[in-house]
Design a protein around this motif. Structure first.
Motif, PDB file in Angstrom:
ATOM      1  N   PHE A   1     -25.456  14.716 -59.392  1.00  0.00           N
ATOM      2  CA  PHE A   1     -24.166  14.788 -60.089  1.00  0.00           C
ATOM      3  C   PHE A   1     -23.492  13.422 -60.048  1.00  0.00           C
ATOM      4  N   THR A   2     -22.724  13.138 -61.102  1.00  0.00           N
ATOM      5  CA  THR A   2     -21.960  11.898 -61.157  1.00  0.00           C
ATOM      6  C   THR A   2     -20.548  12.206 -61.632  1.00  0.00           C
ATOM      7  N   ILE A   3     -19.570  11.801 -60.829  1.00  0.00           N
ATOM      8  CA  ILE A   3     -18.172  11.974 -61.207  1.00  0.00           C
ATOM      9  C   ILE A   3     -17.650  10.664 -61.769  1.00  0.00           C
ATOM     10  N   SER A   4     -16.827  10.752 -62.791  1.00  0.00           N
ATOM     11  CA  SER A   4     -16.222   9.558 -63.375  1.00  0.00           C
ATOM     12  C   SER A   4     -14.875   9.952 -63.977  1.00  0.00           C
ATOM     13  N   ARG A   5     -14.084   8.962 -64.328  1.00  0.00           N
ATOM     14  CA  ARG A   5     -12.785   9.262 -64.915  1.00  0.00           C
ATOM     15  C   ARG A   5     -12.427   8.201 -65.940  1.00  0.00           C
ATOM     16  N   ASP A   6     -11.650   8.614 -66.919  1.00  0.00           N
ATOM     17  CA  ASP A   6     -11.125   7.727 -67.939  1.00  0.00           C
ATOM     18  C   ASP A   6      -9.613   7.917 -67.932  1.00  0.00           C
ATOM     19  N   ASN A   7      -8.911   7.034 -67.257  1.00  0.00           N
ATOM     20  CA  ASN A   7      -7.464   7.198 -67.105  1.00  0.00           C
ATOM     21  C   ASN A   7      -6.721   7.047 -68.432  1.00  0.00           C
ATOM     22  N   ALA A   8      -7.297   6.307 -69.357  1.00  0.00           N
ATOM     23  CA  ALA A   8      -6.668   6.169 -70.672  1.00  0.00           C
ATOM     24  C   ALA A   8      -6.638   7.514 -71.401  1.00  0.00           C
ATOM     25  N   LYS A   9      -7.612   8.368 -71.082  1.00  0.00           N
ATOM     26  CA  LYS A   9      -7.681   9.697 -71.701  1.00  0.00           C
ATOM     27  C   LYS A   9      -7.213  10.796 -70.747  1.00  0.00           C
ATOM     28  N   ASN A  10      -6.775  10.411 -69.559  1.00  0.00           N
ATOM     29  CA  ASN A  10      -6.359  11.397 -68.548  1.00  0.00           C
ATOM     30  C   ASN A  10      -7.431  12.449 -68.330  1.00  0.00           C
ATOM     31  N   THR A  11      -8.677  12.009 -68.246  1.00  0.00           N
ATOM     32  CA  THR A  11      -9.802  12.930 -68.158  1.00  0.00           C
ATOM     33  C   THR A  11     -10.756  12.506 -67.047  1.00  0.00           C
ATOM     34  N   VAL A  12     -11.259  13.496 -66.332  1.00  0.00           N
ATOM     35  CA  VAL A  12     -12.290  13.269 -65.327  1.00  0.00           C
ATOM     36  C   VAL A  12     -13.518  14.073 -65.739  1.00  0.00           C
ATOM     37  N   TYR A  13     -14.682  13.540 -65.441  1.00  0.00           N
ATOM     38  CA  TYR A  13     -15.937  14.142 -65.865  1.00  0.00           C
ATOM     39  C   TYR A  13     -16.824  14.435 -64.657  1.00  0.00           C
ATOM     40  N   LEU A  14     -17.706  15.402 -64.829  1.00  0.00           N
ATOM     41  CA  LEU A  14     -18.748  15.662 -63.842  1.00  0.00           C
ATOM     42  C   LEU A  14     -20.053  15.834 -64.619  1.00  0.00           C
ATOM     43  N   GLN A  15     -20.892  14.813 -64.562  1.00  0.00           N
ATOM     44  CA  GLN A  15     -22.213  14.887 -65.179  1.00  0.00           C
ATOM     45  C   GLN A  15     -23.154  15.531 -64.178  1.00  0.00           C
ATOM     46  N   MET A  16     -23.781  16.620 -64.590  1.00  0.00           N
ATOM     47  CA  MET A  16     -24.659  17.361 -63.699  1.00  0.00           C
ATOM     48  C   MET A  16     -26.060  17.362 -64.289  1.00  0.00           C
ATOM     49  N   ASP A  17     -26.974  16.743 -63.584  1.00  0.00           N
ATOM     50  CA  ASP A  17     -28.374  16.674 -64.000  1.00  0.00           C
ATOM     51  C   ASP A  17     -29.245  17.401 -62.977  1.00  0.00           C
ATOM     52  N   GLY A  18     -30.435  17.784 -63.396  1.00  0.00           N
ATOM     53  CA  GLY A  18     -31.333  18.465 -62.474  1.00  0.00           C
ATOM     54  C   GLY A  18     -30.738  19.730 -61.905  1.00  0.00           C
ATOM     55  N   LEU A  19     -30.093  20.501 -62.755  1.00  0.00           N
ATOM     56  CA  LEU A  19     -29.395  21.697 -62.275  1.00  0.00           C
ATOM     57  C   LEU A  19     -30.365  22.719 -61.695  1.00  0.00           C
ATOM     58  N   LYS A  20     -29.892  23.424 -60.673  1.00  0.00           N
ATOM     59  CA  LYS A  20     -30.667  24.438 -59.975  1.00  0.00           C
ATOM     60  C   LYS A  20     -29.933  25.767 -60.059  1.00  0.00           C
ATOM     61  N   PRO A  21     -30.647  26.878 -59.924  1.00  0.00           N
ATOM     62  CA  PRO A  21     -29.962  28.177 -59.942  1.00  0.00           C
ATOM     63  C   PRO A  21     -28.847  28.273 -58.904  1.00  0.00           C
ATOM     64  N   GLU A  22     -29.004  27.617 -57.781  1.00  0.00           N
ATOM     65  CA  GLU A  22     -27.968  27.665 -56.744  1.00  0.00           C
ATOM     66  C   GLU A  22     -26.717  26.876 -57.112  1.00  0.00           C
ATOM     67  N   ASP A  23     -26.739  26.165 -58.225  1.00  0.00           N
ATOM     68  CA  ASP A  23     -25.535  25.490 -58.722  1.00  0.00           C
ATOM     69  C   ASP A  23     -24.651  26.440 -59.530  1.00  0.00           C
ATOM     70  N   THR A  24     -25.132  27.639 -59.766  1.00  0.00           N
ATOM     71  CA  THR A  24     -24.358  28.622 -60.519  1.00  0.00           C
ATOM     72  C   THR A  24     -23.059  28.954 -59.799  1.00  0.00           C
ATOM     73  N   ALA A  25     -21.942  28.779 -60.492  1.00  0.00           N
ATOM     74  CA  ALA A  25     -20.622  28.991 -59.903  1.00  0.00           C
ATOM     75  C   ALA A  25     -19.561  28.746 -60.965  1.00  0.00           C
ATOM     76  N   VAL A  26     -18.341  29.081 -60.613  1.00  0.00           N
ATOM     77  CA  VAL A  26     -17.194  28.630 -61.395  1.00  0.00           C
ATOM     78  C   VAL A  26     -16.798  27.265 -60.847  1.00  0.00           C
ATOM     79  N   TYR A  27     -16.692  26.303 -61.725  1.00  0.00           N
ATOM     80  CA  TYR A  27     -16.340  24.939 -61.339  1.00  0.00           C
ATOM     81  C   TYR A  27     -14.880  24.671 -61.673  1.00  0.00           C
TER      82      TYR A  27
END
Length: 127
Positions: A71-97
């Motif tokens: 996973f990679t977290i990043s943010r763009d303050n100009a857009k007031n937005t934060v991101y979470l890029q999730m790669d290689g997802l596994k069944p155990e990643d299933t959840a409400v985020y």
């Protein structure tokens, strides 16, 4: 008051990728822009757990062991937005985020130290 709205969740097969977004709106004061932003998740029957967090400038990040290298977290303050890029997802990643905002200059991992929360977005990873 700042509101946080997550998007980008969905159903994906194991090994796939998703990018979650969290947009801040409302009275996005300078204190909100300068806050730590974090992602947490909660699976059914389990406690809410820390996933990743980023400081206001984006120069410091912290990941749970389960997220490191995938996973990679990043943010763009100009857009007031934060991101979470999730790669290689596994069944155990299933959840409400959930994304959350902490009016702190220090990255913290405990959910009850965060001040404002989004409504959550469901991520389901099929095997």
């Amino acid at each position: 008051q700042v509101q946080l709205v997550e998007s980008g969740g969905g159903l994906v097969q194991a090994g796939g990728s998703l990018r979650l977004s969290c947009a801040a709106s409302g009275r996005t004061s300078s204190s909100a822009v300068s806050a730590v932003m974090g992602w947490f998740r909660q699976a059914p029957g389990k406690e809410r757990e820390f996933v990743a967090a980023i400081n206001w400038s984006g120069t410091s990040t912290y990941y749970a062991d389960s997220a490191k290298g995938r996973f990679t977290i990043s943010r763009d303050n100009a857009k007031n937005t934060v991101y979470l890029q999730m790669d290689g997802l596994k069944p155990e990643d299933t959840a409400v985020y959930y994304c959350a905002l902490d009016f702190s200059i220090f990255i913290r991992r405990t959910w009850n130290e965060y001040d404002i929360w989004g409504q959550g977005t469901q991520v389901t990873v099929s095997s």
